[in-house]
Scaffold this motif. Structure first.
Motif, mmCIF file in Angstrom:
data_model
loop_
_atom_site.group_PDB
_atom_site.id
_atom_site.type_symbol
_atom_site.label_atom_id
_atom_site.label_comp_id
_atom_site.label_asym_id
_atom_site.label_seq_id
_atom_site.Cartn_x
_atom_site.Cartn_y
_atom_site.Cartn_z
ATOM 1 N N ARG A 482 -3.171 -4.500 -1.393
ATOM 2 C CA ARG A 482 -2.963 -3.584 -0.283
ATOM 3 C C ARG A 482 -1.496 -3.187 -0.119
ATOM 4 N NH1 ARG A 482 -6.788 -6.303 4.470
ATOM 5 N NH2 ARG A 482 -8.737 -5.222 3.893
ATOM 6 N N ASP A 483 -0.616 -4.152 -0.252
ATOM 7 C CA ASP A 483 0.790 -3.915 0.087
ATOM 8 C C ASP A 483 1.602 -3.329 -1.060
ATOM 9 O OD1 ASP A 483 0.135 -5.032 2.517
ATOM 10 O OD2 ASP A 483 0.924 -7.021 2.007
ATOM 11 N N GLU A 484 1.201 -3.615 -2.304
ATOM 12 C CA GLU A 484 2.021 -3.198 -3.444
ATOM 13 C C GLU A 484 1.275 -2.287 -4.415
ATOM 14 O OE1 GLU A 484 3.691 -6.639 -5.320
ATOM 15 O OE2 GLU A 484 4.158 -7.618 -3.419
ATOM 16 N N PRO A 487 -0.355 1.232 -2.788
ATOM 17 C CA PRO A 487 0.664 2.244 -2.474
ATOM 18 C C PRO A 487 1.361 2.802 -3.713
ATOM 19 C CG PRO A 487 0.844 0.382 -0.977
ATOM 20 C CD PRO A 487 -0.118 -0.016 -2.034
ATOM 21 N N ALA A 488 1.589 1.935 -4.714
ATOM 22 C CA ALA A 488 2.279 2.401 -5.917
ATOM 23 C C ALA A 488 1.429 3.374 -6.716
ATOM 24 C CB ALA A 488 2.662 1.208 -6.793
ATOM 25 N N GLY A 491 -0.082 6.337 -3.676
ATOM 26 C CA GLY A 491 0.796 6.840 -2.625
ATOM 27 C C GLY A 491 0.998 8.338 -2.646
ATOM 28 N N ASP A 492 0.915 8.970 -3.816
ATOM 29 C CA ASP A 492 1.166 10.411 -3.912
ATOM 30 C C ASP A 492 -0.072 11.253 -3.650
ATOM 31 O OD1 ASP A 492 3.789 9.847 -4.556
ATOM 32 O OD2 ASP A 492 3.405 9.836 -6.728
ATOM 33 N N ASP A 494 -3.102 13.032 -1.634
ATOM 34 C CA ASP A 494 -3.291 13.598 -0.302
ATOM 35 C C ASP A 494 -4.717 13.263 0.150
ATOM 36 O OD1 ASP A 494 -3.093 14.919 2.040
ATOM 37 O OD2 ASP A 494 -3.274 16.948 1.188
ATOM 38 N N HIS A 497 -7.268 6.242 1.946
ATOM 39 C CA HIS A 497 -7.743 5.174 1.076
ATOM 40 C C HIS A 497 -7.801 3.866 1.856
ATOM 41 C CE1 HIS A 497 -3.636 3.607 0.775
ATOM 42 N NE2 HIS A 497 -3.230 4.828 0.480
#
Length: 715
Positions: A482-484, A487-488, A491-492, A494, A497
């Motif tokens: 969830r934290d890493e 998002p990696a 994250g881009d 639109d 999630h």
């Protein structure tokens, strides 16, 4: 008191009204279907949001059954295993309610083969598939061919739970009746508390049918109603009946005895019922479907038991009169008469009253010693390790999780909701996420790839973990995802999630419950303290009761930790320790124990206050009050301990945890706390126990005259 007087003066009306109430309640159960909880009711946090996204997109995976093929000996014959797998595939395709059969797959070490069978929607019966697998097993003696899956394991667990609860209910009734016979020495008197408890439970189960449309009913609620209903129903009747019997023995008429019992024990029953209801209401603070259902069931059964105790019970006692002491069991009757009121407690109380500080110090050492292990308590949701190993399907699922961790081990889902036009980018991002996750060593690819909804707006990828559900690394892996990782990789994009799946649900539930645990404790203790202050007009007594309740709760936590986390007495109790305590047990034990232990404290303190009002000094009032109530409280505690101990003998480990924790704490509460700690504290406090003012006798209240002081001190 007014309700009891009316019932005593119009006994047939009260009895017929109670029978009519039971008939209406049972009719509700027959006419109104119970609305049970659904999976959507249990959604919590981010995992709940992910589950809702998957369900709305129609990506919820169908129910599946897995067939595991292994060797009976040390080495698996590969050719025979492949032939058997082909036979399983053919047999499964011809079975009813089968939507599809996957290709057989080898485990990484080639020690097992697995055939996955997808079931048709809304399938509830897989008996035809089970017969087909059994026929294949009959053709291959050198192989073990076992089936387990969504439906078979649920069915096996439900059957075992049903058998356990049926056994507990069947055993609890004769045990309770036997204890009542020991307490009264007469058959009718012993049957009255059991009759009221059983009728209260039956009425509550009926009333719960329409209430379930406001608060959905969890499948465990009926068991909770039986558990609490039998405990409080017997206790309240016992309190009332013992006092009425005591007053008749002093020469009062039955009507006068019932009135005195209403003024004293009836008042205690109302206060005790209010305390139990207040404690159970604390479960609503958790905001969980199961706890909401348990709370409403417990509240209703306690309210019904209180109603019966102040209406139909006085009516029955008036109609029966002295016949309630018939037929007598000769030996038991003589023993009860010879022991007398508080015969054993008099001997125990003497040293406590003479040396209160020493008694309090020693008892505190025992409580602290039993409670200390709770500081290291580990909690986790129920897993395969908490299920009885005697269930064959459980063993099969465990074997599958070892050979095929991506299919049966811990797993997490990553769900993405975006415009359909962005579906290629979403799929590429989820594929990249899978590669990143696998590279960490905490995840394995499930082999299912990226799944996309029919409208192209929702995509899902399942990531397995090479760990069993109870492994401490599972929560860390979910947090890392969830934290890493998410998002990696996402994250881009639109869109929205979320990370869900069983592992994420366990983590979210634990965090949700931990956040509410302090609120529940504060709510329950504050509300019960307010009830005690209102009842006894003493801030000191309310504080003492709260501290003693906490002591009993801490002991319960400590005992559960020692037994189930560290494995003490696991062989006599017949279980294999999972190394943790199931996460809902501490909160459940807390509210139940606080509520039930208030029964004893209210009843005992009410009798002590009664003697203080009659002019006795606090020291003698404490000694006499506890002596007077010793027999009643001991009998009531024996019923509760026996009922909860029955649950400790069941095969489901969650039932064992509940039974061991509650029975151990109530046993300590009714002995060490009531006979040592409570009198020692009250003697040490003296007249300060009643701060801000000593109780005064209200006008018009009929009470028993105090006995001479030499009968209290034994001189």
């Amino acid at each position: 008191m007014r309700a009891a007087r009316w019932s005593a003066e119009h006994p047939w009306r009260a009895i017929l009204a109670w029978v009519a109430f039971l008939a209406v309640a049972v009719g509700c159960a027959a006419a109104i279907p119970t609305h049970e909880t659904t999976d959507a009711d249990y959604r919590v946090g981010e995992s709940g949001r992910a589950d809702a996204m998957v369900a709305d997109a129609g990506l919820t995976p169908p129910d599946t059954e897995n067939v595991l093929i292994t060797a009976r000996g040390e080495h698996l014959d590969g050719a025979a295993a492949e032939q058997a797998a082909a036979a399983v595939v053919a047999a499964a395709r011809s079975a009813e309610h089968v939507a599809g059969v996957g290709d057989p797959q080898w485990s990484p070490d080639h020690a097992a083969m697995l055939v996955s069978v997808e079931l048709a929607p809304d399938t509830e019966d897989v008996s035809d598939l089970q017969r087909a697998v059994a026929e294949v097993q009959g053709e291959y003696d050198g192989l073990r061919i076992r089936q387990a899956g969504d439906l078979t394991i649920d069915e096996a667990i439900n059957d075992r739970v049903g058998d356990d609860l049926g056994s507990a209910e069947t055993t609890s009734l004769p045990v309770t009746l036997l204890l009542m016979l020991l307490a009264f020495g007469a058959l009718i008197a012993a049957g009255i508390p059991v009759l009221l408890a059983v009728s209260s439970v039956a009425a509550t189960i009926g009333v719960m049918a329409p209430l379930s449309h406001l608060i959905p009913s969890d499948q465990t609620t009926s068991s909770m109603i039986v558990l609490i209903g039998m405990a409080v129903g017997v206790d309240y009747s016992l309190f009332y009946l013992k006092r009425e019997r005591e007053e008749r023995a002093k020469g009062r008429t039955t009507l006068d005895a019932v009135e005195v019992a209403a003024q004293t024990s009836g008042h205690s029953i109302l206060v005790s019922g209010g305390a139990v209801i207040a404690a159970m209401a604390g479960l609503f603070v958790v905001d969980d479907a199961t706890f909401n259902s348990l709370a409403i069931g417990s509240i209703v059964v306690v309210a019904v038991a209180v109603l019966g105790s102040i209406t139909v019970l006085p009516a029955l006692l008036v109609k029966l009169g002295r016949w309630s002491d018939r037929p007598r069991v000769p030996l038991l009757w003589r023993v009860n008469r010879r022991i007398g009121r508080g015969g054993l407690s008099r001997r125990l109380l003497g040293p406590v009253v003479r040396h209160p500080l020493v008694a309090l110090g020693l008892s505190c050492l025992v409580v602290v010693g039993l409670a200390v292990p709770a500081l290291g308590m580990k909690t986790h949701s129920a897993t395969l390790d908490t299920l009885p190993t005697s269930i064959p399907e459980v063993q099969t699922v465990k074997a599958i999780s070892v050979s095929f961790p991506a299919d049966e081990g811990a797993s997490a889902n990553v769900v993405v909701e975006a415009d359909a036009a962005a579906q290629p980018a979403v799929e590429a991002a989820l594929t990249d996420l899978t590669d990143r996750a696998v590279a960490t060593g905490h995840f394995v690819a499930s082999g299912r790839g990226v799944q996309t909804s029919a409208d192209g707006t929702t995509s899902l990828v399942v990531l397995g973990m090479p760990y069993v559900e109870t492994d401490e690394r599972v929560n860390g892996a979910v947090r890392e995802l969830r934290d890493e990782l998410v998002p990696a990789a996402l994250g881009d994009l639109d869109g929205e999630h979320a990370v869900g799946g069983w592992a994420a649900e366990d983590l979210d539930f634990a965090e949700h419950q931990q956040g509410r645990l302090g609120l529940v404790i504060g709510f329950v203790l504050l509300l019960t303290m307010l009830i005690m202050v209102t009842t006894f007009r003493s801030v000191v007594l309310a504080g003492v009761s709260t501290v003693l309740n906490l002591a009993s709760v801490c002991v319960a936590f400590g005992v559960v930790t020692l037994v189930f986390q560290h494995g003490w007495f696991h062989e006599p109790l017949g279980f294999t320790t999972p190394g943790f305590v199931v996460d809902w047990i501490p909160l459940f034990v807390l509210v139940v124990l606080v509520g039930l232990s208030m029964d004893y404290h209210v009843f005992v303190l009410s009798r002590v206050r009664e003697h203080v009002r009659n002019g006795l000094p606090t020291r003698l009032a404490v000694e006499r009050g506890i002596t007077d109530t010793a027999g009643v409280v001991t009998s009531a505690a024996a019923v509760m301990v026996s009922v909860f101990a029955i649950f400790a003998t069941l095969s489901m480990i969650e039932m064992k945890m509940m039974g061991v924790g509650l029975s151990a704490a109530i046993l300590l509460d009714a002995t060490l706390v009531r006979l040592v700690m409570l009198p020692a504290i009250l003697v040490l406090l003296g007249e300060r126990s009643w701060w801000p003012g000593r109780p005064q006798q209200p006008r018009g209240v009929v009470v028993s005259e105090p006995e001479p002081a030499y009968e209290l001190s034994g001189r």
